[in-house]
Design an enzyme around this catalytic site. Sequence first.
Site, PDB file in Angstrom:
ATOM      1  N   ASN A 273       0.853  -1.183   0.000  1.00 52.80           N
ATOM      2  CA  ASN A 273       0.000   0.000   0.000  1.00 52.80           C
ATOM      3  C   ASN A 273       0.896   1.243   0.000  1.00 52.80           C
ATOM      4  OD1 ASN A 273      -1.483   2.256   1.019  1.00 52.80           O
ATOM      5  ND2 ASN A 273      -3.063   0.873   1.749  1.00 52.80           N
TER       6      ASN A 273
ATOM      7  N   HIS B  96       0.986   6.148   1.941  1.00 51.50           N
ATOM      8  CA  HIS B  96       1.748   7.055   2.807  1.00 51.50           C
ATOM      9  C   HIS B  96       2.979   7.638   2.131  1.00 51.50           C
ATOM     10  CE1 HIS B  96      -1.046   6.671   5.925  1.00 51.50           C
ATOM     11  NE2 HIS B  96      -0.794   5.406   6.186  1.00 51.50           N
TER      12      HIS B  96
ATOM     13  N   HIS C  43      -5.515   4.075  -2.165  1.00 48.47           N
ATOM     14  CA  HIS C  43      -6.828   4.469  -1.662  1.00 48.47           C
ATOM     15  C   HIS C  43      -7.099   5.914  -2.056  1.00 48.47           C
ATOM     16  CE1 HIS C  43      -9.597   4.867   2.139  1.00 48.47           C
ATOM     17  NE2 HIS C  43     -10.232   5.140   1.016  1.00 48.47           N
TER      18      HIS C  43
ATOM     19  N   ARG D 191      -9.080   8.744  -1.419  1.00 54.17           N
ATOM     20  CA  ARG D 191     -10.037   9.217  -0.416  1.00 54.17           C
ATOM     21  C   ARG D 191     -10.818  10.400  -0.954  1.00 54.17           C
ATOM     22  NH1 ARG D 191      -9.817   7.538   4.746  1.00 54.17           N
ATOM     23  NH2 ARG D 191      -8.108   6.150   5.319  1.00 54.17           N
TER      24      ARG D 191
ATOM     25  N   ARG E 190      -6.453  13.151   0.462  1.00 57.14           N
ATOM     26  CA  ARG E 190      -5.370  13.601   1.334  1.00 57.14           C
ATOM     27  C   ARG E 190      -4.031  12.929   1.062  1.00 57.14           C
ATOM     28  NH1 ARG E 190      -8.717  11.549   5.661  1.00 57.14           N
ATOM     29  NH2 ARG E 190      -8.009   9.553   6.457  1.00 57.14           N
ATOM     30  N   HIS E 191      -4.038  11.806   0.346  1.00 52.57           N
ATOM     31  CA  HIS E 191      -2.723  11.273  -0.039  1.00 52.57           C
ATOM     32  C   HIS E 191      -2.670  11.026  -1.554  1.00 52.57           C
ATOM     33  CE1 HIS E 191      -4.971   7.708   1.097  1.00 52.57           C
ATOM     34  NE2 HIS E 191      -4.748   7.857   2.377  1.00 52.57           N
TER      35      HIS E 191
ATOM     36  N   GLU F  70      -8.597   0.815  -3.016  1.00 57.35           N
ATOM     37  CA  GLU F  70      -9.441   0.901  -1.814  1.00 57.35           C
ATOM     38  C   GLU F  70     -10.407   2.042  -2.023  1.00 57.35           C
ATOM     39  OE1 GLU F  70      -7.322   1.439   1.828  1.00 57.35           O
ATOM     40  OE2 GLU F  70      -6.204  -0.405   1.573  1.00 57.35           O
TER      41      GLU F  70
ATOM     42  N   THR G 256     -17.551  -0.441  12.020  1.00 57.00           N
ATOM     43  CA  THR G 256     -17.943  -1.292  13.142  1.00 57.00           C
ATOM     44  C   THR G 256     -17.089  -0.928  14.354  1.00 57.00           C
ATOM     45  OG1 THR G 256     -16.443  -2.955  12.288  1.00 57.00           O
ATOM     46  CG2 THR G 256     -18.768  -3.283  11.836  1.00 57.00           C
ATOM     47  N   THR G 257     -17.388  -1.553  15.471  1.00 56.64           N
ATOM     48  CA  THR G 257     -16.754  -1.189  16.736  1.00 56.64           C
ATOM     49  C   THR G 257     -15.240  -1.028  16.610  1.00 56.64           C
ATOM     50  OG1 THR G 257     -18.160  -3.027  17.399  1.00 56.64           O
ATOM     51  CG2 THR G 257     -17.139  -1.730  19.164  1.00 56.64           C
TER      52      THR G 257
ATOM     53  N   GLU H 128     -10.976  -8.846   3.512  1.00 57.71           N
ATOM     54  CA  GLU H 128      -9.693  -8.485   4.119  1.00 57.71           C
ATOM     55  C   GLU H 128      -9.954  -8.290   5.602  1.00 57.71           C
ATOM     56  OE1 GLU H 128      -7.119  -5.634   2.162  1.00 57.71           O
ATOM     57  OE2 GLU H 128      -6.434  -4.865   4.105  1.00 57.71           O
TER      58      GLU H 128
ATOM     59  N   HIS I  88      -3.604  -4.023   7.855  1.00 55.61           N
ATOM     60  CA  HIS I  88      -3.642  -2.856   8.734  1.00 55.61           C
ATOM     61  C   HIS I  88      -2.765  -3.096   9.968  1.00 55.61           C
ATOM     62  CE1 HIS I  88      -5.561   1.115   9.284  1.00 55.61           C
ATOM     63  NE2 HIS I  88      -5.044   0.949  10.482  1.00 55.61           N
TER      64      HIS I  88
ATOM     65  N   GLY J 292       1.442  -1.317   4.298  1.00 55.53           N
ATOM     66  CA  GLY J 292       1.912  -0.022   3.822  1.00 55.53           C
ATOM     67  C   GLY J 292       2.904   0.636   4.747  1.00 55.53           C
TER      68      GLY J 292
END
Length: 253
Positions: free
Chosen positions: A15, A18, A60, A62, A66-67, A87, A117-118, A168, A208, A230
Amino acid sequence: MFLAMTPTQILLGVNVDHVATVRQARYRQHSLDHGDEVEPDCVAFALASEAAGADGITMHLREDCRHVQDSDIQRAHTQIGTRLNLEMACTQEMIDYALELKPDSVCLVPENREEITTEGGLDIVGHKSRVGEVVAAMSEAGIVTSLFIDPDPAQIEMSAELGSPWIELHTGTYANAYYHAGRNREFDTLRRGAELGHNLGLIINAGHGINYANIAEVVTLPHLHELNIGHSIISRALFVGVDQAVREMKAFL
Ligand code: PXP
């Protein structure tokens, strides 16, 4: 056929978001159309990762850009030789974008707090019809869908019900607990999630927070197809270069 094959080695998706984060910190204006002329270029990083053995590249786009920028993704799509995994959030704008771009795969991730989710994966149980529509639209266009979800049985079962070929598993909670008391419990949750997904016919990816310390345990999860990594690879590349950083991670797989 491709989906049914179990590779003997776990695949590595790098990834590169960054890399673009660092570029944007200095060159926010230039990057829109001159992303290849200012450093660091996330597409150059992607190509160097492939040369070192990466099996795929993840980016990704977004909503706030932002990247990575659209121009980065377009360049990567024409230049990389492995697979492009996009993504994306389940918004109409991103769905239209993906259908036009036609990446090899998309990984559906949360963009808004309400979709999470939580522990941080996409809440596909709570957004069943929208996610189902995206999975159907992507598979009709020949794009493989992966759902980024917590290792929660309800989310895994719904992924299979919606017909997504891949999931994933979100390893972030495990990674955060790595040096704490909850590590074994989080790892066991991931292990049971991978078993359940596999038994439901899903291809199991994970990602992640995976780094050069926790990777040794992560690779012992059953049925892993691909890991998307990443931050740790990009961080190590600062000291040893992209080639060595990717090769060191590949050696664990
Ligand atoms: N997988 C998904 C779905 C992600 O959103 C991210 C982070 O962008 C990653 C994997 C990679 O995470 P990390 O940068 O912590 O390796």
